[in-house]
Design a protein around this motif. Structure first.
Motif, PDB file in Angstrom:
ATOM      1  N   ARG A 236       0.820  -1.213   0.000  1.00 47.78           N
ATOM      2  CA  ARG A 236       0.000   0.000   0.000  1.00 47.78           C
ATOM      3  C   ARG A 236       0.854   1.263   0.000  1.00 47.78           C
ATOM      4  O   ARG A 236       0.590   2.210  -0.755  1.00 47.78           O
ATOM      5  N   ASP A 237       1.890   1.298   0.834  1.00 51.52           N
ATOM      6  CA  ASP A 237       2.684   2.524   0.962  1.00 51.52           C
ATOM      7  C   ASP A 237       3.372   2.874  -0.358  1.00 51.52           C
ATOM      8  O   ASP A 237       3.440   4.048  -0.741  1.00 51.52           O
TER       9      ASP A 237
ATOM     10  N   GLN B 277     -11.631  -2.539   6.264  1.00 54.59           N
ATOM     11  CA  GLN B 277     -10.850  -1.491   6.909  1.00 54.59           C
ATOM     12  C   GLN B 277      -9.572  -1.199   6.134  1.00 54.59           C
ATOM     13  O   GLN B 277      -9.189  -0.039   5.956  1.00 54.59           O
ATOM     14  N   LEU B 278      -8.900  -2.253   5.655  1.00 56.27           N
ATOM     15  CA  LEU B 278      -7.676  -2.064   4.882  1.00 56.27           C
ATOM     16  C   LEU B 278      -7.959  -1.354   3.568  1.00 56.27           C
ATOM     17  O   LEU B 278      -7.206  -0.468   3.144  1.00 56.27           O
ATOM     18  N   ARG B 279      -9.054  -1.737   2.899  1.00 56.18           N
ATOM     19  CA  ARG B 279      -9.407  -1.083   1.636  1.00 56.18           C
ATOM     20  C   ARG B 279      -9.724   0.394   1.868  1.00 56.18           C
ATOM     21  O   ARG B 279      -9.325   1.257   1.088  1.00 56.18           O
TER      22      ARG B 279
ATOM     23  N   LEU C 184     -19.027   9.120   0.205  1.00 53.28           N
ATOM     24  CA  LEU C 184     -19.022  10.498  -0.289  1.00 53.28           C
ATOM     25  C   LEU C 184     -17.796  11.256   0.207  1.00 53.28           C
ATOM     26  O   LEU C 184     -17.246  12.109  -0.495  1.00 53.28           O
ATOM     27  N   GLY C 185     -17.347  10.940   1.422  1.00 57.80           N
ATOM     28  CA  GLY C 185     -16.184  11.612   1.977  1.00 57.80           C
ATOM     29  C   GLY C 185     -14.923  11.354   1.182  1.00 57.80           C
ATOM     30  O   GLY C 185     -14.003  12.187   1.160  1.00 57.80           O
ATOM     31  N   LEU C 186     -14.852  10.197   0.516  1.00 58.22           N
ATOM     32  CA  LEU C 186     -13.714   9.916  -0.349  1.00 58.22           C
ATOM     33  C   LEU C 186     -13.750  10.797  -1.594  1.00 58.22           C
ATOM     34  O   LEU C 186     -12.706  11.204  -2.114  1.00 58.22           O
TER      35      LEU C 186
ATOM     36  N   ARG D 107      -6.128   7.313   1.858  1.00 51.83           N
ATOM     37  CA  ARG D 107      -4.816   7.907   1.591  1.00 51.83           C
ATOM     38  C   ARG D 107      -4.684   8.324   0.129  1.00 51.83           C
ATOM     39  O   ARG D 107      -4.069   9.348  -0.181  1.00 51.83           O
ATOM     40  N   VAL D 108      -5.250   7.543  -0.777  1.00 53.00           N
ATOM     41  CA  VAL D 108      -5.224   7.925  -2.198  1.00 53.00           C
ATOM     42  C   VAL D 108      -5.999   9.215  -2.414  1.00 53.00           C
ATOM     43  O   VAL D 108      -5.578  10.103  -3.168  1.00 53.00           O
TER      44      VAL D 108
END
Length: 982
Positions: A212-213, A244-246, A280-282, A252-253
């Protein structure tokens, strides 16, 4: 000293003519072939190679064509454009003709400096195409330099194929199975996301901390997230680790305010407000908390959110949408309805006895485990469900489950037992992945005192295979025969791999043993399960279709598990669904049916048959409480509303618990049991609330930021520049006919047709072979041409972007420009037609304009050269021309000869017009300036919401324009014709 050439000018080099592109320098020319695509761009050093200014040759008066010549040349020219001058840079170069409603998300995106969109159109409307349109446009304009698609690994190869075949975007697959190979080719310290600008990434692979990083640090500036609803969860429910991981990955993206982000899902709301808000927050952080009941909140959301049902777009751009007329109306051929039929079967005496004994065994195990602790109780519970579900599925699944150890048996705690047992035994709508969920779950718990009893039950199950004792299979054969007799090609969905294999063995013909299946010699049956990789599944389906062939009597039957219930589109090969095993969540049924009930399905009615056991104690209750309720809500609302998973599980748990406690014979009393009443009442209440919220949501957040009039204006402009379906069909029919192809209409009720091209020029056959396959050309097989742009493999869509249409247009254009070309030449650059359509001498010119565009983008100004083709017509002589309107000029293409024109007279008249043609230069250049101004206004209109996006934009016409064709129309009336010599 070498000459300096401006962008857009014509030069001659390497034996052909080229257009100079803006990237050129004084000592290095970047060139695109005249009429060619960006794939043919070349660099030339004038110091080392001969480069000279080119003038477009005038038409030759001796090379006269017939009345079709002008229309064919015009269409061939427009089809060849790969760099349109309009605001949609990519539309000329993609291999799909979007529906008008699919332009709405694109228009919304182009009004944002940084594109943030939640695309939530209904299943089958075309969200992949809509997101692909936005991606290809942002890349073409330079607003984005790279693309990452985050999706399920099962859908990765399909995304890769869609992007490559439809949008010309070559993306690398980044999966657990490919990453090692990709990393081998990297330089020291290089990220593969820097090495490969376009990638399709498995969400489940990239969400881990290790990968991910790196992805977040080197993430492309454009990201598409498929099935985005699986990446968030409600705040008030227990969220799985995977979700949660997704969510952390996407959060972060999305933190980079300059990154374009497209979230794609058909189920954005799922009845849980907090999950919707997190989604929506994304898109935009303030949307997570904005008051969506207020007008300001709804306006803010409307800029980023599009969600439409089929009914909203089935007929679009009509008077009902507020337009003045139906001239641009578009009807999209979705199936009008699903025909549901619930069919029952009863257990044979032997099967009934086995089920009763298995229920008794499971009941004993659950009761015994209850006294030994919570861990043991949960292990026994999941083992019992596995046993019951596999027995209801098939003898093969039951036998394998009875001989397989339960996945929950290794659990160290009750919580771990639930984590291991639930995915294999329940059908949660938001399961992390369908992959691996279709295996037989296992019922054995490794206790020596039970193994012999399980083995005895397994042996009995194995003896029940075949339609004599397995009456569920017998019922399936009956219903399949009925569907096949009516001309349908069904998919049979099963819960488990052993069941799918069992059905395929029982139904298929076996050429080796000469065993004939019960469905007839011309019925091809194959199974596709989770044992195959995603690409192997698609390959097997294509092999099934190929084996059945074009024989009208041949039938296809696909046996599948739920590995095909999401993402894979099957509408071109199948048109009905049989639910052999009931899913315990009705959303799964909707997903299965959605594989065939979608845009491109040729059947107006998709048939759905649900098989259920009348006396197995489970199926009838699941059907009554869950499946039928879901259908009714969808029928009432026109959309699918997911049942909350915890409530669905509560109902099925109550059914299983009752069955274990009371037995199969007492199942009629279940509906009166207090516990069942409570669970179903809670289900009804919450489900109805979810449906009401979804209805309100669709009403409140209906797409209103783009008015249909705005779409209609842009659709009209695109069709004016690139042509429409009717023009392409006429071009294909007339060109192929003139080139020696044999055309046959498909029937009286359709305008589709087939063409055999064995008699056409060799150059054309070679070009077509790359599009339809060498074998089709070599064997002179009929090539099907369809008016519906959603075509199956091997068929040709009558749209300008289809590869076959492009190959034919290139051949027609090149032969028109080359007067010495061998073989038939359908299009010519000159023509003289004597016709009743004019009352005075009229000349039609086909003019190609080139435009120099300066388009501002986030990465700086981008210089482009684009082309357009226009028809201009005038009455009288060129020196005293009376110019006609665009409508009257275009109407001349339909003029037919009323009498023959003497060839020598025609040549003399044509030469006279061509000699005086320089007199029209002033008007042609003035019209080019008008077109440039219109294009400038169009670019600004599409991007009107952001002043920064249009600052610095300019469009100028390159001079002189190229006269590709000149066509003289003479009046048939001799009196009128007498003034011709003026």
């Amino acid at each position: 000293m070498a000459l300096t050439y401006s962008a857009g000018s014509l030069v001659k080099a390497r034996g052909r003519e080229w257009v100079v592109l803006p990237e050129s320098k004084p000592d290095l020319l970047v060139l695109r072939p005249l009429g060619g695509s960006d794939d043919d761009v070349a660099a030339v050093f004038p110091v080392f190679e001969m480069v000279e200014e080119a003038r477009f040759a005038a038409p030759e008066p001796t090379d006269l064509g017939d009345q079709r010549a002008a229309g064919l040349l015009r269409t061939a020219l427009r089809v060849g454009f790969r760099s349109g001058a309009g605001p949609f840079r990519s539309l000329a170069g993609i291999a799909v003709e979007p529906r008008a409603y699919q332009l709405v998300p694109l228009l919304m995106a182009l009004r944002q400096k940084t594109v943030r969109m939640l695309i939530s159109d209904d299943v089958g409307i075309g969200k992949t195409v809509e997101s692909g349109l936005i991606a290809s446009e942002l890349l073409a304009q330079g607003e984005a330099t790279g693309l990452a698609v985050l999706c399920s690994p099962a859908l990765a190869e399909q995304w890769q194929q869609e992007l490559r075949s439809k949008f010309g975007i070559d993306a690398e697959l980044v999966l657990s199975s490919t990453v090692t190979r990709l990393e081998r080719g990297l330089d020291l310290g290089q990220s593969l996301f820097d090495r490969y600008p376009h990638v399709i990434v498995s969400t489940d692979f990239i969400k881990s901390t290790r990968h991910r990083d790196d992805f977040v640090r080197h993430c492309p500036d454009l990201v598409i997230v498929d099935e985005a609803h699986t990446c968030v969860a409600a705040d008030d429910t227990r969220t799985g680790t995977q979700n949660q991981l997704r969510y952390e990955l996407l959060r972060r993206v999305a933190e980079d305010p300059d990154r374009h982000l497209l979230l794609v899902t058909a189920t954005p709301h799922s009845g849980k407000e907090s999950a919707f808000r997190n989604l929506l927050g994304l898109v935009k952080p303030e949307l997570a908390a904005v008051d969506l009941e207020s007008e300001a909140g709804r306006k803010l959301l409307a800029q980023h959110f599009v969600a439409r049902k089929r009914a909203d777009v089935r007929r679009y751009l009509t008077r009902a949408d507020g337009l003045a007329d139906d001239s641009l109306a578009e009807r999209t051929a979705f199936p009008s309805d699903r025909y549901f039929k619930d069919e029952t079967y009863k257990l044979s005496p032997e099967y009934r006895a086995l089920l009763d004994d298995a229920i008794a065994y499971a009941s004993e195990r659950v009761e015994e485990a209850d006294g030994r602790g919570r861990r043991e109780a949960r292990i026994a519970w999941w083992s019992a469900i596995a046993l019951l579900r596999s027995l209801v599925s098939s003898p093969r699944a039951a036998s394998q489950t009875l001989r397989t150890r339960s996945a929950a048996a290794v659990a160290a705690s009750a919580e771990e037992a639930d984590k291991l047992g639930a995915p294999l035994n329940s059908d949660a709508a938001d399961s992390d992945s369908m992959e691996g969920m279709d295996v037989a779950p296992g019922a054995e718990t490794a206790e020596d005192d039970t193994r012999s009893r399980l083995a005895e039950l397994a042996d009995r199950a194995a003896e029940l295979e075949g339609p004599a004792r397995d009456l569920k299979l017998k019922a399936l054969i009956k219903h399949l025969k009925s569907l096949l007799a009516d001309g349908y090609h069904p998919i049979v969905f099963c819960r488990y791999i052993p069941t799918a294999k069992y059905l395929a063995e029982q139904l298929a013909n076996d050429p080796e043993s000469k065993k004939r299946g019960p469905l007839g010699a011309k019925t091809v049956v194959k199974a596709v399960t989770g044992e195959l990789s995603p690409q192997q599944r698609i390959d097997n389906i294509e092999a099934l279709a190929a084996e059945a062939g074009e024989d009208a009597a041949a039938r296809r039957v696909l046996i599948a598990t739920d590995c095909l219930s999401e993402g894979v589109n099957l509408q071109h090969h199948f048109d009905s669904v049989i639910h052999y095993d009931l899913a315990w969540n009705p959303t799964r049924h909707d997903q299965r049916e959605g594989r065939v009930d979608r845009y491109g399905q040729k059947r107006d009615e998709v048939r759905v048959i649900t098989l259920y056991g009348d006396d197995n104690g489970i199926d009838g209750k699941v059907l009554e409480v869950l499946i039928k309720k879901h259908r009714q809500i969808k029928k009432d609302l026109g959309i699918s509303v997911s049942v909350p998973d915890e409530l669905s599980t509560g109902v099925t748990d109550a059914i299983v618990e009752w069955l274990l406690m009371r037995g199969r014979e007492d199942d009629g009393a279940l509906f009166g049991a207090d516990a069942f009443k409570v669970s179903t009442a809670k289900l009804d209440s919450d489900w109805n609330s979810a449906a009401e919220r979804e209805t309100a949501s669709r009403s409140r957040f209906a797409q209103r930021s783009i008015h249909p009039e705005e779409v209609a204006r842009e659709v009209a402009a695109v069709r004016e520049a690139l042509g429409g379906t009717g023009e392409v069909e006429t071009f294909i029919r007339e060109s192929l006919g003139a080139l020696g192809a044999v055309l046959r209409d498909a029937g009286e009720t359709t305008s589709d047709f087939t063409a055999q091209v064995g008699g056409t020029p060799a150059g054309l056959r070679d070009a077509l072979a790359t599009a339809v396959g060498a074998e089709v050309i070599e064997r002179d097989r009929p090539i099907p041409f369809r008016n519906d742009p959603a075509v199956a493999r091997g068929e040709v869509a009558l749209v300008r972007t289809d590869p076959v249409v492009g190959a034919l247009a290139s051949h027609v254009l090149n032969s028109a420009l080359d007067t010495e070309a061998d073989g038939a030449r359908p299009a010519r650059r000159c023509g003289v037609v004597t016709t009743d359509a004019v009352s005075t001498r009229t000349t039609l010119l086909l003019v190609r304009y080139r435009f120099h565009l300066t388009l501002p983008s986030r990465s700086g100004e981008k210089q482009l050269v684009a082309e357009d083709a226009r028809l201009l017509a005038f009455e009288g002589s060129p020196k005293n021309a009376v110019w006609l309107s665009q409508e009257r000029a275009a109407a001349l293409l339909g003029a037919t000869a009323s009498e023959n024109t003497d060839p020598h007279f025609g040549e003399r008249m044509m030469k006279r017009v061509l000699d005086q043609l320089p007199e029209t230069t002033g008007h042609l250049e003035s019209y080019g300036d008008e077109l440039a101004a219109e294009l400038d206004a169009s670019h600004r209109r599409v991007r009107q919401a952001s002043g920064e996006i249009v600052r610095g934009l300019s469009v100028t016409a390159q001079k002189p324009a190229d006269v590709l064709g000149a066509y003289l129309y003479l009046p048939a009336n001799p009196a009128a014709a007498s003034g011709v010599s003026a």
